[in-house]
Design a protein around this motif. Structure first.
Motif, PDB file in Angstrom:
ATOM      1  N   ARG A  88       0.829  -1.207   0.000  1.00  0.00           N
ATOM      2  CA  ARG A  88       0.000   0.000   0.000  1.00  0.00           C
ATOM      3  C   ARG A  88       0.858   1.250   0.000  1.00  0.00           C
ATOM      4  NH1 ARG A  88      -3.088  -3.335   3.470  1.00  0.00           N
ATOM      5  NH2 ARG A  88      -2.288  -2.337   5.362  1.00  0.00           N
ATOM      6  N   LEU A  89       1.980   1.208   0.726  1.00  0.00           N
ATOM      7  CA  LEU A  89       2.886   2.356   0.747  1.00  0.00           C
ATOM      8  C   LEU A  89       3.542   2.568  -0.607  1.00  0.00           C
ATOM      9  CD1 LEU A  89       4.655   1.970   4.222  1.00  0.00           C
ATOM     10  CD2 LEU A  89       3.064   3.784   3.539  1.00  0.00           C
ATOM     11  N   ARG A  90       3.782   1.475  -1.302  1.00  0.00           N
ATOM     12  CA  ARG A  90       4.468   1.563  -2.593  1.00  0.00           C
ATOM     13  C   ARG A  90       3.612   2.261  -3.649  1.00  0.00           C
ATOM     14  NH1 ARG A  90       9.438   0.932  -4.233  1.00  0.00           N
ATOM     15  NH2 ARG A  90       9.096  -0.676  -5.800  1.00  0.00           N
ATOM     16  N   VAL A  91       2.295   2.178  -3.522  1.00  0.00           N
ATOM     17  CA  VAL A  91       1.431   2.863  -4.490  1.00  0.00           C
ATOM     18  C   VAL A  91       1.096   4.277  -4.045  1.00  0.00           C
ATOM     19  CG1 VAL A  91       0.440   0.690  -5.266  1.00  0.00           C
ATOM     20  CG2 VAL A  91      -0.698   1.949  -3.440  1.00  0.00           C
ATOM     21  N   ALA A  92       1.529   4.637  -2.830  1.00  0.00           N
ATOM     22  CA  ALA A  92       1.352   6.011  -2.344  1.00  0.00           C
ATOM     23  C   ALA A  92       2.469   6.885  -2.922  1.00  0.00           C
ATOM     24  CB  ALA A  92       1.389   6.029  -0.821  1.00  0.00           C
ATOM     25  N   PRO A  93       2.288   8.207  -2.899  1.00  0.00           N
ATOM     26  CA  PRO A  93       3.313   9.110  -3.450  1.00  0.00           C
ATOM     27  C   PRO A  93       4.515   9.283  -2.518  1.00  0.00           C
ATOM     28  CG  PRO A  93       1.496  10.386  -2.578  1.00  0.00           C
ATOM     29  CD  PRO A  93       1.073   8.947  -2.475  1.00  0.00           C
ATOM     30  N   VAL A  94       5.121   8.164  -2.135  1.00  0.00           N
ATOM     31  CA  VAL A  94       6.333   8.194  -1.311  1.00  0.00           C
ATOM     32  C   VAL A  94       7.344   7.243  -1.940  1.00  0.00           C
ATOM     33  CG1 VAL A  94       5.169   8.785   0.847  1.00  0.00           C
ATOM     34  CG2 VAL A  94       5.409   6.398   0.218  1.00  0.00           C
ATOM     35  N   SER A  95       8.601   7.576  -1.795  1.00  0.00           N
ATOM     36  CA  SER A  95       9.648   6.743  -2.390  1.00  0.00           C
ATOM     37  C   SER A  95       9.998   5.580  -1.469  1.00  0.00           C
ATOM     38  CB  SER A  95      10.902   7.584  -2.648  1.00  0.00           C
ATOM     39  OG  SER A  95      11.452   8.045  -1.422  1.00  0.00           O
ATOM     40  N   ALA A  96      10.513   4.509  -2.063  1.00  0.00           N
ATOM     41  CA  ALA A  96      10.959   3.360  -1.276  1.00  0.00           C
ATOM     42  C   ALA A  96      12.075   3.770  -0.317  1.00  0.00           C
ATOM     43  CB  ALA A  96      11.441   2.255  -2.213  1.00  0.00           C
ATOM     44  N   ARG A  97      12.895   4.720  -0.760  1.00  0.00           N
ATOM     45  CA  ARG A  97      13.984   5.198   0.097  1.00  0.00           C
ATOM     46  C   ARG A  97      13.437   5.811   1.381  1.00  0.00           C
ATOM     47  NH1 ARG A  97      16.935  10.118  -2.441  1.00  0.00           N
ATOM     48  NH2 ARG A  97      14.865  10.970  -1.948  1.00  0.00           N
ATOM     49  N   ASN A  98      12.400   6.658   1.263  1.00  0.00           N
ATOM     50  CA  ASN A  98      11.832   7.305   2.445  1.00  0.00           C
ATOM     51  C   ASN A  98      11.149   6.305   3.365  1.00  0.00           C
ATOM     52  OD1 ASN A  98      12.700   9.888   1.917  1.00  0.00           O
ATOM     53  ND2 ASN A  98      10.800  10.536   0.919  1.00  0.00           N
ATOM     54  N   ILE A  99      10.551   5.271   2.779  1.00  0.00           N
ATOM     55  CA  ILE A  99       9.912   4.238   3.601  1.00  0.00           C
ATOM     56  C   ILE A  99      10.938   3.584   4.516  1.00  0.00           C
ATOM     57  CG2 ILE A  99       8.757   1.987   3.545  1.00  0.00           C
ATOM     58  CD1 ILE A  99       7.463   2.857   0.898  1.00  0.00           C
ATOM     59  N   MET A 100      12.094   3.222   3.955  1.00  0.00           N
ATOM     60  CA  MET A 100      13.117   2.537   4.744  1.00  0.00           C
ATOM     61  C   MET A 100      13.850   3.510   5.668  1.00  0.00           C
ATOM     62  SD  MET A 100      12.369  -0.383   3.836  1.00  0.00           S
ATOM     63  CE  MET A 100      13.506  -1.156   4.982  1.00  0.00           C
ATOM     64  N   ILE A 101      14.058   4.758   5.228  1.00  0.00           N
ATOM     65  CA  ILE A 101      14.708   5.747   6.097  1.00  0.00           C
ATOM     66  C   ILE A 101      13.875   5.980   7.351  1.00  0.00           C
ATOM     67  CG2 ILE A 101      15.268   8.202   6.317  1.00  0.00           C
ATOM     68  CD1 ILE A 101      16.259   8.164   3.457  1.00  0.00           C
ATOM     69  N   SER A 102      12.565   6.067   7.162  1.00  0.00           N
ATOM     70  CA  SER A 102      11.684   6.265   8.306  1.00  0.00           C
ATOM     71  C   SER A 102      11.785   5.110   9.295  1.00  0.00           C
ATOM     72  CB  SER A 102      10.237   6.405   7.820  1.00  0.00           C
ATOM     73  OG  SER A 102       9.353   6.521   8.915  1.00  0.00           O
ATOM     74  N   ARG A 103      11.756   3.890   8.787  1.00  0.00           N
ATOM     75  CA  ARG A 103      11.872   2.709   9.652  1.00  0.00           C
ATOM     76  C   ARG A 103      13.211   2.709  10.396  1.00  0.00           C
ATOM     77  NH1 ARG A 103       7.830  -1.301   9.208  1.00  0.00           N
ATOM     78  NH2 ARG A 103       6.048  -0.227   8.263  1.00  0.00           N
ATOM     79  N   LEU A 104      14.285   3.065   9.689  1.00  0.00           N
ATOM     80  CA  LEU A 104      15.618   3.035  10.296  1.00  0.00           C
ATOM     81  C   LEU A 104      15.784   4.131  11.340  1.00  0.00           C
ATOM     82  CD1 LEU A 104      17.797   2.232   7.160  1.00  0.00           C
ATOM     83  CD2 LEU A 104      17.229   0.698   9.043  1.00  0.00           C
ATOM     84  N   LEU A 105      15.166   5.287  11.123  1.00  0.00           N
ATOM     85  CA  LEU A 105      15.249   6.368  12.109  1.00  0.00           C
ATOM     86  C   LEU A 105      14.541   5.974  13.403  1.00  0.00           C
ATOM     87  CD1 LEU A 105      14.745   9.582   9.940  1.00  0.00           C
ATOM     88  CD2 LEU A 105      16.846   8.810  11.075  1.00  0.00           C
TER      89      LEU A 105
END
Length: 256
Positions: A88-105
């Motif tokens: 669901r996040l992948r079809v949202a207007p967010v990049s895969a990079r930001n998804i993982m950066i958020s998790r890592l932070l």
């Protein structure tokens, strides 16, 4: 109708808010991650005089970092992937990079929280006091060690798709690292010989051993040696290799 696409910064802020909220709602697991190293620290109070405060603190921090990377991060990623959250996040207007950066932070915050909790418990419960420089350097070393275990967790979740299998694998690796790591290091550092010299040497250069060593030396910067430098380089090397495998093999969906 005009479609407004959020900027990368705004998207990252939204992801961070959601991920920290999810972490807060799962605060029972956070408490458990804090309790395990703190309980071990308190139970090891009698070893402080024999092995030194830095050795005891570094072991407990390493145990906490293990739990974050293996029991926390990898299982959360596997669970969210299985629920279709990443799809669901992948079809949202967010990049895969930001998804993982958020998790890592979020995991970085957990690393800082666990490390500080061990420092505070060590001071008040075991009477362990280090210099401010030692605490600061050890905190940086804990972040490096945390990166190693996050990389290992990423490798496991990348290689294994089924969340139950991920959970079983992380528990097994965690148990082996903790049991062999603790007792192997005790034999190596305290001349107790619990697992013998050969196991002690293997543990010294294992992911558990190198992280414990750089955190321990970080608490006492004056004791930094060539072995510590090698341990730091190995820590970075382990983190890069594990992360590379995990990123390459990672699938956003658990379906085959």
């Amino acid at each position: 109708m005009q479609t407004i696409i959020p900027s990368d910064l705004n998207a990252l802020k939204s992801l961070l808010t959601a991920d920290f909220t999810a972490q807060w709602r799962n605060r029972r697991s956070v408490v458990l991650l804090l309790l395990v190293p703190v309980i071990i620290l308190i139970s090891w109070k009698g070893l402080v005089d024999k092995l030194g405060g830095a050795f005891v603190l570094s072991n407990c921090i390493t145990i906490g970092l293990n739990a974050i990377g293996l029991m926390g991060y990898s299982n959360a990623i596997a669970r969210d992937r299985d629920k279709g959250i990443f799809q669901r996040l992948r079809v949202a207007p967010v990049s895969a990079r930001n998804i993982m950066i958020s998790r890592l932070l979020v995991q970085l915050a957990m690393i800082l929280l666990v490390t500080m909790a061990v420092f505070i418990a060590g001071y008040y419960a075991d009477g362990i006091s280090m210099s401010l420089t030692g605490y600061a350097v050890a905190l940086l070393m804990s972040i490096a060690g945390g990166a190693l275990y996050l990389g290992l967790g990423q490798a496991i979740v990348g290689l294994i798709k089924n969340p139950e299998s991920v959970n079983a694998a992380t528990r097994l690796v965690y148990f082996v690292f903790i049991m062999v790591g603790m007792f192997g290091e005790l034999g190596n550092a305290g001349d107790i010989g619990m697992l013998g010299d050969q196991i002690g040497k293997i543990v010294k250069w294992s992911p558990y051993g190198v992280v414990r060593h750089i955190v321990s030396t970080g608490l006492e910067p004056a004791t930094w040696s060539s072995d510590t430098t090698i341990s730091l380089l190995l820590t970075i090397g382990y983190a890069i290799v594990f992360a590379a495998v995990g990123i390459k093999k990672f699938k956003w969906s658990s379906s085959r």
